[in-house]
Design an enzyme around this catalytic site. Structure first.
Site, PDB file in Angstrom:
ATOM      1  N   GLU A 194     -34.642 -76.924 -44.901  1.00 21.24           N
ATOM      2  CA  GLU A 194     -35.461 -77.179 -43.710  1.00 21.24           C
ATOM      3  C   GLU A 194     -36.272 -78.471 -43.834  1.00 21.24           C
ATOM      4  O   GLU A 194     -37.470 -78.498 -43.500  1.00 21.24           O
ATOM      5  CB  GLU A 194     -36.381 -75.980 -43.436  1.00 21.24           C
ATOM      6  N   GLU A 268     -29.765 -69.097 -41.174  1.00 17.57           N
ATOM      7  CA  GLU A 268     -30.777 -68.051 -41.240  1.00 17.57           C
ATOM      8  C   GLU A 268     -30.932 -67.404 -39.870  1.00 17.57           C
ATOM      9  O   GLU A 268     -31.529 -67.993 -38.968  1.00 17.57           O
ATOM     10  CB  GLU A 268     -32.132 -68.603 -41.709  1.00 17.57           C
TER      11      GLU A 268
END
Length: 629
Positions: A194, A268
């Site tokens: 991320e 995710e």
């Protein structure tokens, strides 16, 4: 003429010699230089594995949150649910707790974890970081990095990049042998985590990518970002994937615009959410989860469930968030996942199993039987000892004119203090207003002599010291409640006293500082001093002892801390984690593999008001539920 021939022959010999040197040199060039293709390919908007169309049906489970003897059980349950791929982070701060000192043993045996996945029949997506987020202390980065006052984490700053390369020099050879190309289960490797939400350095992602490939990673590389970071988290030559809980069509559209004709992967899909102290236990509706997964699969996309099995933030390893206010995460990482913290099935599990069974010709394997849970009942506290009675067991106190933060204390062979508590003592005259000026990280109980006069933290900076003529000892017991794992404050995570604290607007000086990381050796040292009978008047901070008799067959159980205020529990020297009566979590998961047949030693460090009894239950209590929308 002969002279020309000899000259030509000499040139030819030099060329041959040069070719030999080049060939010898090239034998050491990383596999990337040969453009070796990964086993998992991306072609015409789909994955190919072994040249056949392949859809990733994955689930996240972290080896460091699950006792080693339970790894296989959880993986078999994953397989029986219809998943074909396991994803895991790698926690740098566990593997290199001190600079240059590595640990891949016991519960940190990553090779054994990967081998178990292969034996069960699961592919693996490895997420080695170096930063992992994961609601884990400092996002998995080791605290000794913060000894450098100029440290810029997650950038190409020399102090960070050199430490990362030294870590990868050890880690990558250990995992590269488990790649598909070498007969192992790893089919993809993630580049950082991320980063688009952080994006402090435009050169950083390329640096991490190169660091992986130059050390022998040949399988498919991918990135992972949520909607806030996907626009700036991608890197050339690496498949971008997305993270979310609720489908937003614009994400798929944008993903296709930056990498046309590539497969869509949801790295995710958040099956639940994590909890913080003082909040509620988060839950996510099972039917809503199945609806979203169905829509993702209908689009032909691949998906990974975060989490399939959450596990536990054992020890002091929980992370925290700090945006508008500081919020430390609880010990349980149940996450309202498909398997509970203790590995039990949930309605989500069976609903997903029914959905995924449609993707298989043969029936899915039967789910493994659940492990029994023990109701051991009540156990009485048998001995107590005051925290102030054991001050001599810390490392030699540091004398310093000014406060020194945990990470820069001269302890642990120069690596500083990572976790636990630090005691700061200074001599004061009289009383008045004590003001931390926000320099207590994260929470401190203040004593004058042996008398507690209150607590300071992020919200409460001030308290009143009673006016008494004469000199007295002021003690400040600071707890590191967990470092931020996500967001812009990750560089500002030094703990203890990080600056001056004041009495009557004058900075305190001349400190005596003691470190209490409360590791296994410290717990052992407590047995060398006399313990006292517990009394109703006993106040914290205090250590308490109890003995649990499990009989001949120890089983998983849950320790209910009702009647206690705030502290940490150790069972047979292992740190079970933190408890706090503000909730939501009320029970601590105790794996049966941590227990001996017969008697088991329990030590509790209670900061405020100890109870007289411990209660062992066969079901967890994670607090009042709030549904995530």
């Amino acid at each position: 003429m002969r002279r020309v021939q000899r000259r030509r022959l000499s040139v030819l010999c030099l060329l041959l010699l040069g070719a030999v040197i080049v060939i010898r040199y090239c034998s050491y060039i990383p596999l990337m230089m040969w453009d070796r293709e990964p086993a998992l390919k991306t072609e015409n908007s789909q994955f190919l594995l072994e040249e056949a169309p392949f859809r990733i049906l994955g689930g996240s489970m972290h080896y460091f949150r699950v006792p080693r003897d339970q790894w296989k059980d959880r993986m078999l349950k994953m397989k029986a649910c219809g998943l074909n791929t396991l994803t895991t982070y790698v926690a740098w701060n566990l593997h290199e707790p001190a600079r240059g000192k590595f640990d891949f043993s016991g519960n940190l045996d990553l090779g054994a974890f990967l081998s178990t996945a292969a034996n069960v029949g699961l592919w693996v997506i490895l997420r080695p970081g170096p930063y992992i987020c994961a609601e884990w202390d400092l996002g998995g980065l080791p605290s000794w990095l913060l000894q450098d006052k100029n440290m810029e984490l997650r950038t190409t700053y020399k102090g960070f990049s050199e430490a990362t390369e030294a870590y990868f020099n050890v880690l990558i050879p250990k995992v590269s042998r488990y790649q598909y190309s070498k007969g192992g289960p790893i089919i993809a490797v993630q580049v950082e985590n991320e980063y688009g939400s952080y994006a402090k350095d435009p050169n950083y992602m390329e640096f991490i990518k190169t660091a992986l490939v130059h050390r022998g990673i040949v399988e498919l590389l991918l990135t992972s970002d949520n909607k806030d970071g996907i626009s700036s988290g991608s890197v050339e030559g690496v498949l971008a994937t997305i993270n979310f809980q609720k489908i937003e069509p614009v994400l798929f559209t944008y993903l296709d615009s930056i990498q046309n004709k590539k497969p869509v992967m949801v790295m995710e899909y958040w099956t639940g959410w994590f909890d913080h102290w003082g909040g509620d236990h988060h839950a996510f509706d099972a039917d809503q989860m199945i609806s979203t997964i169905s829509k993702v699969l209908e689009k032909g996309a691949s998906i990974n469930l975060y989490m399939f099995h959450g596990g536990t933030n054992f020890g002091f390893m929980n992370g925290a968030l700090h945006f508008h206010e500081y919020r430390a995460d609880v010990t349980s990482y149940d996450y309202d996942a498909l398997l509970t913290e203790a590995g039990d099935y949930t309605p989500k599990y069976f609903k997903l199993q029914k959905l995924l069974s449609k993707f298989y010709v043969d029936p899915l394997p039967p789910p493994p039987a659940l492990s029994p849970k023990a109701l051991y009942g009540a156990v009485k506290i048998i001995r107590c000892i005051s925290f102030l009675s054991v001050l001599t067991f810390s490392e030699k106190p540091l004398k310093s004119e000014d406060p020194v933060n945990m990470e820069n204390l001269p302890v642990n062979n120069g690596n500083g203090q990572s976790y636990g508590y630090t005691l700061y003592e200074s001599i004061i005259y009289g009383g008045g207003k004590f003001d931390s000026k926000g320099n207590v990280r994260d929470r401190a109980q203040i004593f004058v002599g042996t008398q507690s006069v209150g607590t300071v933290d992020y919200k409460n900076h001030e308290l009143q010291i009673p006016e008494v003529p004469g000199y007295r000892k002021l003690r400040i017991l600071v707890e590191n409640c967990g470092r931020v794992n996500y967001g812009p404050k990750i560089n500002d995570q030094r703990k203890g006293l990080v600056g001056d604290v004041y009495l009557r607007d004058v900075a305190l000086k001349n400190f005596r500082i003691q470190s209490f990381d409360m590791n296994a050796s410290f717990i052992d040292s407590l047995y060398s001093v006399p313990w006292m009978e517990p009394t109703e008047e006993k106040k914290g901070p205090v250590f308490c002892r109890a003995v649990l008799d499990t009989g001949s067959s120890p089983m998983d159980t849950f320790l209910n801390m009702r009647g206690w205020k705030k502290g940490v529990v150790f069972v047979n020297r292992k740190n079970l984690g933190r408890y706090w009566d503000i909730g939501p979590q009320e029970t601590l998961f105790l794996p049966g593999s941590w227990l001996y047949s017969g008697k088991n030693e329990i030590v509790i460090f209670e900061e405020y008001e100890p109870g007289s009894t411990l209660y062992f239950a066969d079901t967890p209590s994670l607090g009042r539920t709030q549904f995530v929308d």
